[in-house]
Design a protein around this motif. Structure first.
Motif, PDB file in Angstrom:
ATOM      1  N   THR A  34      -7.333   0.920  -4.824  1.00  0.00           N
ATOM      2  CA  THR A  34      -6.728   1.099  -3.497  1.00  0.00           C
ATOM      3  C   THR A  34      -5.327   0.490  -3.448  1.00  0.00           C
ATOM      4  N   CYS A  35      -5.173  -0.719  -3.980  1.00  0.00           N
ATOM      5  CA  CYS A  35      -3.844  -1.355  -4.001  1.00  0.00           C
ATOM      6  C   CYS A  35      -2.866  -0.544  -4.838  1.00  0.00           C
ATOM      7  N   ALA A  36      -3.308  -0.128  -6.025  1.00  0.00           N
ATOM      8  CA  ALA A  36      -2.430   0.662  -6.895  1.00  0.00           C
ATOM      9  C   ALA A  36      -2.051   1.978  -6.223  1.00  0.00           C
ATOM     10  N   ASP A  37      -3.005   2.582  -5.529  1.00  0.00           N
ATOM     11  CA  ASP A  37      -2.730   3.854  -4.860  1.00  0.00           C
ATOM     12  C   ASP A  37      -1.730   3.675  -3.720  1.00  0.00           C
ATOM     13  N   VAL A  38      -1.943   2.676  -2.899  1.00  0.00           N
ATOM     14  CA  VAL A  38      -1.046   2.444  -1.757  1.00  0.00           C
ATOM     15  C   VAL A  38       0.348   2.048  -2.243  1.00  0.00           C
ATOM     16  N   LEU A  39       0.406   1.094  -3.179  1.00  0.00           N
ATOM     17  CA  LEU A  39       1.714   0.673  -3.688  1.00  0.00           C
ATOM     18  C   LEU A  39       2.415   1.814  -4.427  1.00  0.00           C
ATOM     19  N   GLY A  40       1.658   2.540  -5.237  1.00  0.00           N
ATOM     20  CA  GLY A  40       2.247   3.659  -5.969  1.00  0.00           C
ATOM     21  C   GLY A  40       2.759   4.734  -5.039  1.00  0.00           C
ATOM     22  N   ALA A  41       1.981   5.038  -4.012  1.00  0.00           N
ATOM     23  CA  ALA A  41       2.383   6.095  -3.075  1.00  0.00           C
ATOM     24  C   ALA A  41       3.565   5.664  -2.210  1.00  0.00           C
ATOM     25  N   LYS A  42       3.582   4.423  -1.766  1.00  0.00           N
ATOM     26  CA  LYS A  42       4.635   3.965  -0.843  1.00  0.00           C
ATOM     27  C   LYS A  42       5.924   3.565  -1.562  1.00  0.00           C
ATOM     28  N   LEU A  43       5.797   2.911  -2.716  1.00  0.00           N
ATOM     29  CA  LEU A  43       6.994   2.413  -3.396  1.00  0.00           C
ATOM     30  C   LEU A  43       7.588   3.414  -4.393  1.00  0.00           C
ATOM     31  N   PHE A  44       6.707   4.117  -5.107  1.00  0.00           N
ATOM     32  CA  PHE A  44       7.185   4.978  -6.184  1.00  0.00           C
ATOM     33  C   PHE A  44       6.907   6.462  -5.948  1.00  0.00           C
ATOM     34  N   LEU A  45       6.321   6.770  -4.795  1.00  0.00           N
ATOM     35  CA  LEU A  45       5.917   8.142  -4.480  1.00  0.00           C
ATOM     36  C   LEU A  45       5.007   8.726  -5.565  1.00  0.00           C
TER      37      LEU A  45
END
Length: 165
Positions: A34-45
């Motif tokens: 969940t953290c990787a998904d949220v950070l990946g989606a928000k910071l790196f698209l």
């Protein structure tokens, strides 16, 4: 006889502890994905592909592997208000009946889990996005309930011993 019951209780306790750690690993996987998904989606698209499926499978694993530990600690729902007012013989009888019903239920769940796993394996069922096979999770579901059956069997033997005394 007491030595056998005691060793069965120790064995079931160790099994439920292992199940508990598998459940903890499931929680860690859920948090990490969940953290990787949220950070990946928000910071790196760049969201984690199949994150919803991974988290869903980890949730099921976490829940089913926690059942044995909950049974070991007598953490399931009971109506103490009525149970405490019963005579010891009736309490033992209620424990014996509920243990029998629980055994039947969990034997059916184990059987159905194995059947489901066989069906998933035969059909090569996988998740839609991440292509994770379903059958290991169905087999793990069945395996995770084995210590529950052992703990219920021990509870039944204890209740029957109380009834006979």
């Amino acid at each position: 006889m007491k030595l056998n019951i005691q060793s069965a209780q120790e064995w079931a306790g160790r099994l439920s502890t292992w199940c508990e750690w598998i459940g903890v690993a499931g929680v860690i996987v859920m948090v990490a994905v969940t953290c990787a998904d949220v950070l990946g989606a928000k910071l790196f698209l760049l969201p984690v592909p199949g994150s919803t499926e991974i988290v869903s499978l980890a949730q099921v694993s976490t829940i089913v592997f926690a059942v044995a530990t909950t049974q070991r600690h007598k953490g399931h729902i009971s109506v103490e208000m009525f149970y405490a007012k019963m005579r010891p013989f009736v309490q033992a009888l209620v424990r014996a009946v509920t243990s029998c019903l629980g055994l039947i239920l969990f034997f059916i769940l184990i059987y159905q889990g194995i059947q489901l796993g066989n069906g998933f394996l035969e059909a090569s069922e996988v998740t839609a996005t991440a292509r994770i096979p379903f059958y290991p999770f169905a087999y793990a579901f069945a395996l995770a309930l084995v210590p529950v059956v052992l703990l219920l069997l021990i509870d039944l033997v204890d209740a029957l011993k109380e009834l006979l005394n």
